[in-house]
Design a protein around this motif. Structure first.
Motif, PDB file in Angstrom:
ATOM      1  N   ARG A  72       0.919  -1.149  -0.088  1.00 20.35           N
ATOM      2  CA  ARG A  72      -0.164  -0.047  -0.106  1.00 20.35           C
ATOM      3  C   ARG A  72       0.856   1.213   0.074  1.00 20.35           C
ATOM      4  O   ARG A  72       0.440   2.486  -0.524  1.00 20.35           O
ATOM      5  N   ASP A  96       2.232   1.827  -3.510  1.00 15.74           N
ATOM      6  CA  ASP A  96       1.240   2.018  -4.316  1.00 15.74           C
ATOM      7  C   ASP A  96       0.848   3.562  -4.359  1.00 15.74           C
ATOM      8  O   ASP A  96       0.828   4.312  -5.463  1.00 15.74           O
ATOM      9  N   LEU A  97       0.946   3.964  -3.036  1.00 19.07           N
ATOM     10  CA  LEU A  97       0.619   5.609  -2.502  1.00 19.07           C
ATOM     11  C   LEU A  97       1.841   6.413  -3.125  1.00 19.07           C
ATOM     12  O   LEU A  97       1.443   7.464  -3.785  1.00 19.07           O
ATOM     13  N   SER A 153       3.972   5.743  -5.539  1.00 20.77           N
ATOM     14  CA  SER A 153       3.902   5.683  -6.964  1.00 20.77           C
ATOM     15  C   SER A 153       2.674   6.736  -7.547  1.00 20.77           C
ATOM     16  O   SER A 153       3.020   7.451  -8.507  1.00 20.77           O
ATOM     17  N   GLU A 154       1.569   6.759  -6.755  1.00 19.50           N
ATOM     18  CA  GLU A 154       0.665   7.475  -7.557  1.00 19.50           C
ATOM     19  C   GLU A 154       0.887   9.208  -7.120  1.00 19.50           C
ATOM     20  O   GLU A 154       0.715   9.883  -8.096  1.00 19.50           O
ATOM     21  N   VAL A 155       1.615   9.509  -6.020  1.00 17.74           N
ATOM     22  CA  VAL A 155       1.712  10.897  -5.709  1.00 17.74           C
ATOM     23  C   VAL A 155       2.980  11.243  -6.466  1.00 17.74           C
ATOM     24  O   VAL A 155       3.152  12.330  -7.077  1.00 17.74           O
ATOM     25  N   THR A 209       4.249   9.858  -9.464  1.00 17.60           N
ATOM     26  CA  THR A 209       3.802  10.258 -10.843  1.00 17.60           C
ATOM     27  C   THR A 209       2.897  11.367 -11.257  1.00 17.60           C
ATOM     28  O   THR A 209       3.226  12.052 -12.139  1.00 17.60           O
ATOM     29  N   MET A 210       2.283  11.856 -10.078  1.00 18.34           N
ATOM     30  CA  MET A 210       1.552  12.892 -10.252  1.00 18.34           C
ATOM     31  C   MET A 210       2.383  14.357 -10.478  1.00 18.34           C
ATOM     32  O   MET A 210       2.178  14.970 -11.161  1.00 18.34           O
TER      33      MET A 210
END
Length: 205
Positions: free
Chosen positions: A58, A61-62, A64-66, A68-69
């Motif tokens: 998790r 994943d978090l 990677s989300e932030v 890449t943003m």
């Protein structure tokens, strides 16, 4: 002197440039015997680092989300193990900056610069190094006798496959296929190539 049995296993590969003796200069690279994916990291941390099962997955994943943003916005993302930033490519050859527009630029991947502390922490030299025995890269391709012997041992029932030739020649698939393909060419080819299903067969002429 007894052979070293511990330490990081490495192999030698030839560089494009040659030394004073006319032979390719060499470089060392680690032999990657084990690969640890995110599941392995998550399992290890849950067992030995007191995290809950799935916590590391998790977290990644978090992150990677932030990350890449921000990367999509052209920002640099700094972490304890290094920093990441988007790489750009300039299309074509340009000498006049006034003629370069946004249409001449494209996304070229991600730049990663490891932090100095991360590099120090990952130092793998404490146990020393030991060389994997065998030929250097595909240097055996330049030894006609070695290739002839490998071909002789590879032939079964009048033909040879790429996979079988790889075993006896110790070549990687691309080089093994290129060598066999070369024997099918020229005014006096030694092999004939044909395909059965997804496998190439090279029969002796």
């Amino acid at each position: 002197m007894p052979r070293k049995t511990d330490g990081i296993l490495f192999e030698l590969q030839p560089r494009p440039t040659k030394g004073d003796d006319g032979k390719p200069l060499l470089y060392a690279q680690p032999v990657i015997a084990h690969r640890h994916d995110l599941d392995a990291i998550d399992d290890f941390c849950a067992k030995y680092r007191h995290t809950s099962k799935g916590e590391m997955k998790r977290l990644f994943d978090l992150f990677s989300e932030v990350a890449t943003m921000w990367l999509r916005q052209g920002h640099r993302v700094e972490t304890p193990f290094g920093s990441l930033a988007p790489k750009l490519k300039l299309l074509g050859d340009h000498t006049d900056p006034e003629k370069v527009t946004g249409r001449d630029v494209m996304y070229g991947g991600i730049e990663f610069i490891p932090s100095k502390q991360f590099v120090r922490d990952a130092d793998c030299s404490s146990d020393g190094f030991r060389r994997q025995q065998g030929s250097v890269g595909n240097s055996q391709m330049h030894d006609p006798k070695a290739m002839e012997e490998a071909l002789r041992r590879s032939i079964r029932n009048g033909y040879v496959t790429v996979s079988t030739f790889m075993v006896f020649s110790h070549l990687k698939r691309k080089s093994a296929k290129a060598y066999l393909d070369g024997l099918c060419e020229g005014d006096t080819p030694r092999l004939r190539r044909y395909r059965e299903g997804r496998t190439w067969h090279y029969s002796v002429l």
